[in-house]
Scaffold this active site. Structure first.
Site, PDB file in Angstrom:
ATOM      1  N   ASP A 103       0.883  -1.167   0.000  1.00  0.00           N
ATOM      2  CA  ASP A 103       0.000   0.000   0.000  1.00  0.00           C
ATOM      3  C   ASP A 103       0.915   1.209   0.000  1.00  0.00           C
ATOM      4  O   ASP A 103       1.652   1.429   0.970  1.00  0.00           O
ATOM      5  CB  ASP A 103      -0.892  -0.025   1.252  1.00  0.00           C
ATOM      6  CG  ASP A 103      -1.825   1.178   1.322  1.00  0.00           C
ATOM      7  OD1 ASP A 103      -1.541   2.222   0.692  1.00  0.00           O
ATOM      8  OD2 ASP A 103      -2.838   1.086   2.038  1.00  0.00           O
ATOM      9  N   ASN A 150       2.981   2.757 -10.574  1.00  0.00           N
ATOM     10  CA  ASN A 150       1.748   2.813 -11.361  1.00  0.00           C
ATOM     11  C   ASN A 150       0.519   3.135 -10.514  1.00  0.00           C
ATOM     12  O   ASN A 150      -0.425   3.744 -11.012  1.00  0.00           O
ATOM     13  CB  ASN A 150       1.552   1.461 -12.065  1.00  0.00           C
ATOM     14  CG  ASN A 150       0.140   1.276 -12.559  1.00  0.00           C
ATOM     15  OD1 ASN A 150      -0.257   1.850 -13.571  1.00  0.00           O
ATOM     16  ND2 ASN A 150      -0.668   0.508 -11.822  1.00  0.00           N
ATOM     17  N   TYR A 210      -6.425  15.801  -8.688  1.00  0.00           N
ATOM     18  CA  TYR A 210      -5.651  14.811  -9.445  1.00  0.00           C
ATOM     19  C   TYR A 210      -4.544  15.518 -10.233  1.00  0.00           C
ATOM     20  O   TYR A 210      -3.388  15.070 -10.240  1.00  0.00           O
ATOM     21  CB  TYR A 210      -6.599  14.061 -10.391  1.00  0.00           C
ATOM     22  CG  TYR A 210      -5.937  13.010 -11.255  1.00  0.00           C
ATOM     23  CD1 TYR A 210      -5.603  11.764 -10.748  1.00  0.00           C
ATOM     24  CD2 TYR A 210      -5.670  13.264 -12.599  1.00  0.00           C
ATOM     25  CE1 TYR A 210      -5.012  10.788 -11.551  1.00  0.00           C
ATOM     26  CE2 TYR A 210      -5.077  12.300 -13.409  1.00  0.00           C
ATOM     27  CZ  TYR A 210      -4.749  11.063 -12.874  1.00  0.00           C
ATOM     28  OH  TYR A 210      -4.163  10.108 -13.675  1.00  0.00           O
ATOM     29  N   LYS A 214      -0.515  15.012 -10.137  1.00  0.00           N
ATOM     30  CA  LYS A 214       0.266  14.522 -11.282  1.00  0.00           C
ATOM     31  C   LYS A 214       1.298  15.559 -11.734  1.00  0.00           C
ATOM     32  O   LYS A 214       2.377  15.183 -12.191  1.00  0.00           O
ATOM     33  CB  LYS A 214      -0.663  14.124 -12.436  1.00  0.00           C
ATOM     34  CG  LYS A 214      -1.471  12.860 -12.156  1.00  0.00           C
ATOM     35  CD  LYS A 214      -0.577  11.602 -12.029  1.00  0.00           C
ATOM     36  CE  LYS A 214      -1.375  10.328 -11.874  1.00  0.00           C
ATOM     37  NZ  LYS A 214      -0.523   9.118 -11.725  1.00  0.00           N
TER      38      LYS A 214
HETATM   39  N1  LIG Z   1      -6.955   5.424 -16.911  1.00  0.00           N
HETATM   40  C1  LIG Z   1      -6.505   6.530 -17.466  1.00  0.00           C
HETATM   41  O1  LIG Z   1      -7.107   7.067 -18.402  1.00  0.00           O
HETATM   42  C2  LIG Z   1      -5.232   7.160 -16.985  1.00  0.00           C
HETATM   43  C3  LIG Z   1      -4.745   8.258 -17.687  1.00  0.00           C
HETATM   44  C4  LIG Z   1      -3.534   8.821 -17.294  1.00  0.00           C
HETATM   45  C5  LIG Z   1      -2.847   8.292 -16.231  1.00  0.00           C
HETATM   46  N2  LIG Z   1      -3.356   7.232 -15.538  1.00  0.00           N
HETATM   47  C6  LIG Z   1      -2.579   6.708 -14.437  1.00  0.00           C
HETATM   48  O2  LIG Z   1      -2.299   5.352 -14.694  1.00  0.00           O
HETATM   49  C7  LIG Z   1      -2.093   4.650 -13.464  1.00  0.00           C
HETATM   50  C8  LIG Z   1      -2.946   3.391 -13.463  1.00  0.00           C
HETATM   51  O3  LIG Z   1      -4.291   3.780 -13.507  1.00  0.00           O
HETATM   52  P1  LIG Z   1      -5.460   2.818 -14.016  1.00  0.00           P
HETATM   53  O4  LIG Z   1      -6.113   3.502 -15.151  1.00  0.00           O
HETATM   54  O5  LIG Z   1      -4.969   1.443 -14.174  1.00  0.00           O
HETATM   55  O6  LIG Z   1      -6.430   2.945 -12.760  1.00  0.00           O
HETATM   56  P2  LIG Z   1      -7.312   1.865 -11.985  1.00  0.00           P
HETATM   57  O7  LIG Z   1      -7.845   0.860 -12.941  1.00  0.00           O
HETATM   58  O8  LIG Z   1      -8.250   2.668 -11.171  1.00  0.00           O
HETATM   59  O9  LIG Z   1      -6.253   1.130 -11.040  1.00  0.00           O
HETATM   60  C9  LIG Z   1      -5.605   1.829 -10.020  1.00  0.00           C
HETATM   61  C10 LIG Z   1      -4.669   0.873  -9.308  1.00  0.00           C
HETATM   62  O10 LIG Z   1      -3.982   1.610  -8.272  1.00  0.00           O
HETATM   63  C11 LIG Z   1      -4.141   0.874  -7.047  1.00  0.00           C
HETATM   64  N3  LIG Z   1      -4.060   1.725  -5.866  1.00  0.00           N
HETATM   65  C12 LIG Z   1      -4.849   2.755  -5.485  1.00  0.00           C
HETATM   66  N4  LIG Z   1      -4.458   3.227  -4.287  1.00  0.00           N
HETATM   67  C13 LIG Z   1      -3.400   2.459  -3.902  1.00  0.00           C
HETATM   68  C14 LIG Z   1      -2.550   2.443  -2.776  1.00  0.00           C
HETATM   69  N5  LIG Z   1      -2.742   3.299  -1.744  1.00  0.00           N
HETATM   70  N6  LIG Z   1      -1.545   1.531  -2.718  1.00  0.00           N
HETATM   71  C15 LIG Z   1      -1.348   0.654  -3.732  1.00  0.00           C
HETATM   72  N7  LIG Z   1      -2.147   0.590  -4.810  1.00  0.00           N
HETATM   73  C16 LIG Z   1      -3.143   1.491  -4.894  1.00  0.00           C
HETATM   74  C17 LIG Z   1      -5.492   0.206  -7.183  1.00  0.00           C
HETATM   75  O11 LIG Z   1      -5.591  -0.836  -6.226  1.00  0.00           O
HETATM   76  P3  LIG Z   1      -7.017  -1.233  -5.526  1.00  0.00           P
HETATM   77  O12 LIG Z   1      -7.647  -2.246  -6.437  1.00  0.00           O
HETATM   78  O13 LIG Z   1      -6.610  -1.776  -4.209  1.00  0.00           O
HETATM   79  O14 LIG Z   1      -7.825   0.032  -5.421  1.00  0.00           O
HETATM   80  C18 LIG Z   1      -5.403  -0.279  -8.622  1.00  0.00           C
HETATM   81  O15 LIG Z   1      -4.631  -1.448  -8.703  1.00  0.00           O
HETATM   82  C19 LIG Z   1      -2.449   5.651 -12.361  1.00  0.00           C
HETATM   83  O16 LIG Z   1      -1.274   6.242 -11.853  1.00  0.00           O
HETATM   84  C20 LIG Z   1      -3.292   6.687 -13.107  1.00  0.00           C
HETATM   85  O17 LIG Z   1      -3.278   7.941 -12.460  1.00  0.00           O
HETATM   86  C21 LIG Z   1      -4.539   6.653 -15.898  1.00  0.00           C
END
Ligand SMILES: NC(=O)c1ccc[n+]([C@@H]2O[C@H](COP(=O)([O-])OP(=O)(O)OC[C@H]3O[C@@H](n4cnc5c(N)ncnc54)[C@H](OP(=O)(O)O)[C@@H]3O)[C@@H](O)[C@H]2O)c1
Length: 230
Positions: free
Chosen positions: A54, A77, A143, A147
């Site tokens: 975490d 990530n 957010y 970032k």
């Molecule tokens: N999706 C997009 O369009 C997008 C665009 C730009 C950047 N990003 C970035 O890409 C990365 C991955 O995002 P995603 O789209 O895959 O989002 P997601 O599907 O919401 O997954 C987020 C992941 O982060 C984990 N997480 C949240 N809080 C945490 C903590 N305190 N400790 C450890 N793990 C934690 C979640 O675990 P749990 O299952 O336990 O909650 C999940 O595995 C993030 O940094 C996000 O900001 C995403």
């Protein structure tokens, strides 16, 4: 750096991009992939080594580092994204919650794993940022603050770790097809394509990766009279 034969760790690896990265690393021949997750039981990729991590809990970060002393590649990530106004209401709390995961989480993991990467020959540290490092959307101000700050942290970390041979890569992307963007109707990069781009950047020793047209266009606009944030 060649991924084949290397040991990698991904945070937030139980779903979304993190899970796709674990799958891609294993497919590319990584010798071992630690899948960091708040709940290790939720890691379902065959062959991955689930690790409790975490990013808001320094004790779990240090315990993970004690267990994963063989890593060559660390991918920050894990991230959260929630809506709320820029000012007023719960803005201060919302910003604090985003900073705890998206900025201090990256800091905690980077501090714990940088000495390990150095001992193992340098390696790669990848921070998953966003197009929203360059641009603010009002309802996502918290957010965007996190970032933008994580982008600055990435750039400082790169300078500090250059001496030990660690390549620090900042990854910017617009929309990806994950839970985070469920309900948003926009062109989205598939998680597999995003993961493949990130692995390509690691193999190329690239310090910045702009995954999609949106992130490339927004970054290019910063040096014009009509930057995307105005
Ligand atoms: N999706 C997009 O369009 C997008 C665009 C730009 C950047 N990003 C970035 O890409 C990365 C991955 O995002 P995603 O789209 O895959 O989002 P997601 O599907 O919401 O997954 C987020 C992941 O982060 C984990 N997480 C949240 N809080 C945490 C903590 N305190 N400790 C450890 N793990 C934690 C979640 O675990 P749990 O299952 O336990 O909650 C999940 O595995 C993030 O940094 C996000 O900001 C995403």
């Amino acid at each position: 750096m060649q991924i084949k034969g290397k040991v990698a760790l991904v945070t937030g690896a139980n779903r979304g991009l993190g899970r796709a990265l674990v799958q891609a690393l294993l497919a590319a021949g990584a010798a071992k992939v630690y899948a960091g997750a708040r709940d290790p039981a939720s890691v379902d990729v065959p062959g991955a080594q689930a690790l409790k991590l975490d990013v808001t809990d320094k004790a779990t970060v240090l315990a993970a580092a004690a267990q994963a002393g063989d890593v060559d590649i660390v991918i920050n990530n894990a991230g959260i994204s929630a809506h709320g106004s820029a000012l007023g209401d719960d803005a201060e709390d919302l910003i604090a919650r985003h900073l705890d995961v998206n900025l201090y989480g990256v800091l905690r993991v980077s501090e714990a794993f940088a000495p390990i990467l150095g001992r193992n020959g340098g390696g790669a540290l990848v921070n998953v940022l966003s197009v929203l490092s360059f641009l603010t959307i009002e309802q996502l101000t918290a957010y965007c603050v996190s970032k933008s700050a994580a982008w600055a942290l990435t750039n400082g970390t790169r300078q500090q770790l250059k001496g030990q041979g660690t390549v620090v890569t900042g990854v910017h992307v617009g929309y990806m097809d994950s839970d985070m963007t469920a309900g948003i109707d926009a062109p989205k990069t598939s998680l597999a394509d995003a993961a493949a781009s990130i692995l390509g950047a690691i193999e190329a020793g690239q310090e910045e990766l702009l995954i999609d047209d949106l992130s490339r266009q927004v970054k290019a606009s910063l040096s014009t009279d009509t930057p995307a944030y105005l």
